[in-house]
Design an enzyme around this catalytic site. Sequence first.
Site, short mmCIF file in Angstrom:
data_model
loop_
_atom_site.label_atom_id
_atom_site.label_comp_id
_atom_site.label_asym_id
_atom_site.label_seq_id
_atom_site.Cartn_x
_atom_site.Cartn_y
_atom_site.Cartn_z
N ASP A 1 -8.23 -8.44 6.35
CA ASP A 1 -7.33 -7.38 5.22
C ASP A 1 -6.69 -8.59 4.31
OD1 ASP A 1 -8.04 -5.71 7.20
OD2 ASP A 1 -6.16 -6.25 8.33
N GLU B 1 -9.21 3.81 4.12
CA GLU B 1 -8.02 2.98 4.31
C GLU B 1 -7.83 1.79 3.50
OE1 GLU B 1 -8.76 1.70 8.36
OE2 GLU B 1 -10.62 0.49 7.58
C1 6LW Z 1 -6.44 -2.62 9.31
C2 6LW Z 1 -7.24 -1.35 8.83
C3 6LW Z 1 -8.26 -1.26 9.99
O1 6LW Z 1 -5.00 -2.09 9.17
O2 6LW Z 1 -7.92 -2.45 10.79
O3 6LW Z 1 -9.74 -0.04 11.22
C4 6LW Z 1 -6.76 -2.54 10.56
N1 6LW Z 1 -8.85 -0.44 10.01
O4 6LW Z 1 -7.77 -1.33 7.62
C5 6LW Z 1 -6.56 -3.93 11.23
O5 6LW Z 1 -6.99 -5.09 10.63
#
Ligand code: 6LW
Length: 528
Positions: free
Chosen positions: A15, A187
Amino acid sequence: MTAVHNPILPGCYPDPTICRVGADYYLVTSTFEYFPGLPVFRSRDLVHWEQLGHALDRAGQLDLRGIASSGGLYAPTLRHHDGVFWLVCTLVDQGDPARGGNFVLTATDPAGPWSDPVWLDEDGIDPSLFFDDDGRVWLHGTRLAREPEWHDQTEVWLRELDPATMRLIGPEHVLWRGAVLGAVWAEGPHLYRVDGTYYLLAAEGGTEFHHAISVARSESVTGPYVGNRANPVLTHRHLGRGTDIVGVGHADLVEAPDGTWWAVLLAMRTYGGYHYNLGRETFLVPVTWEDGWPVFAPGQGRVPLVVEVPDGVRADGGAGRLADTPPADPWPPAGPVLPGDLRWTGLRGPADFAEPHGEGWLLHMRPDNLTDATTPAFLGVRQQHQDVTVRAVLRFDPAGPDEQAGLVVRQSERDHVLLVVTRTPDGVGRRVLAVHRRAGTATVLGDRLLPDGDHPVTLAVQARGQDYVLLAAVGDAPPTAVGVADGRTLDSVATGGFLGLWLGLIATSNGSPSDTVVVVERFEYLPR
Ligand code: 6LW
């Protein structure tokens, strides 16, 4: 021109978020249950990165106690505005959704100190901040869709933030639910303004094999956002599981002084089958603009293994010195990991069980062990290479069979490997024991008797691809194998969760009170 090999940050650095302030690029990644958390890196050229510190490095800043593995600190966003660094992030407790939430940290010096968290009154994950040219500040993030059309549909929301009070104000706007019909987990959103147009970058597909990056744009920050017809603009999901880099997503953009654009993003490198023990790593990808849209890895359409970075990404055009203290090249360096090294991390709280001792540590044994969501006497570093040996020299005379100290390969509370010095079950002899805890169940991989007393013992974990050979030696004798663990059982493909592996030290009395101190003369990280 400098050629940089991807990933730019090997090992569990997922991330990634990036911003540039003058000549310096800054980058932060997720750290889940590890402490200190949220490492802050700096670079002058996008090629060499040095760690300045961690944004969460004090007890009392945030409470990670009881947070199970792969909960904790998720997907931060780093921005700089008017002399202040802003970091927004989420604390996740999968066992107690009411705990945690989104918070802001600020600092004037990215090396710290960072502020205590200010909690924000919005739920969900992956918060991001956008400072518009008119002085308005916009918080955005991801949450499960309020009125979902399918399972795991999420939505990207936006609200104005009053930076003086840190309160959210005004109405909420839903900007995006992903580019593809049926998309799950839209996301990791980030907003930018380029040549007067607002751009929303977001991942989708989930942070595993189907991960992808999409982009949308709008004339107004609140939308409506129209997706690029080329979406997803970068993914490796069509390449199949046999490809070398998978799970490409969760990108953040930065513009260099020469007007070139770059993305940092996460992806995983598979080896020994569809497994990625190093976890989700940080990669660099060039970006150009065509017809008012970003093009990722133009002409290639996939994450390059080697990226040619022009000198113009440096504010001085490559003429001046690289940095005050040039970071080691290659990074991390091979050799002892000294006590002050920023690679050391513990679990959920400060390592107040550990005292620096020459090149190593004195570890005050704790009753907690790695199965507890607490702060056991554990210190480790990320596994950043497929082929690597970690080696520790210990002096330790265990008081009984409950006392164990040595090396660990850690995925989580439920999945880890121990190579420890302990007593025989009758308490009479001293031995090395290799144990694999898999999905919560422990299996002995091997053991070996040692001479009694506290003669130094050398323990080593030698990762060769997916074979983790567990070795021990007394004195100057050559190390011999006590057991072998199968790495394919340890990565997050096998175990679930979001993490790569850590290699580290443990000193546990497994529930019994103990005053024992373990002397770790040295801990070395030796890539092959
Ligand atoms: C992060 C998100 C994700 O917050 O994984 O599945 C999480 N999605 O973008 C943790 O890295």
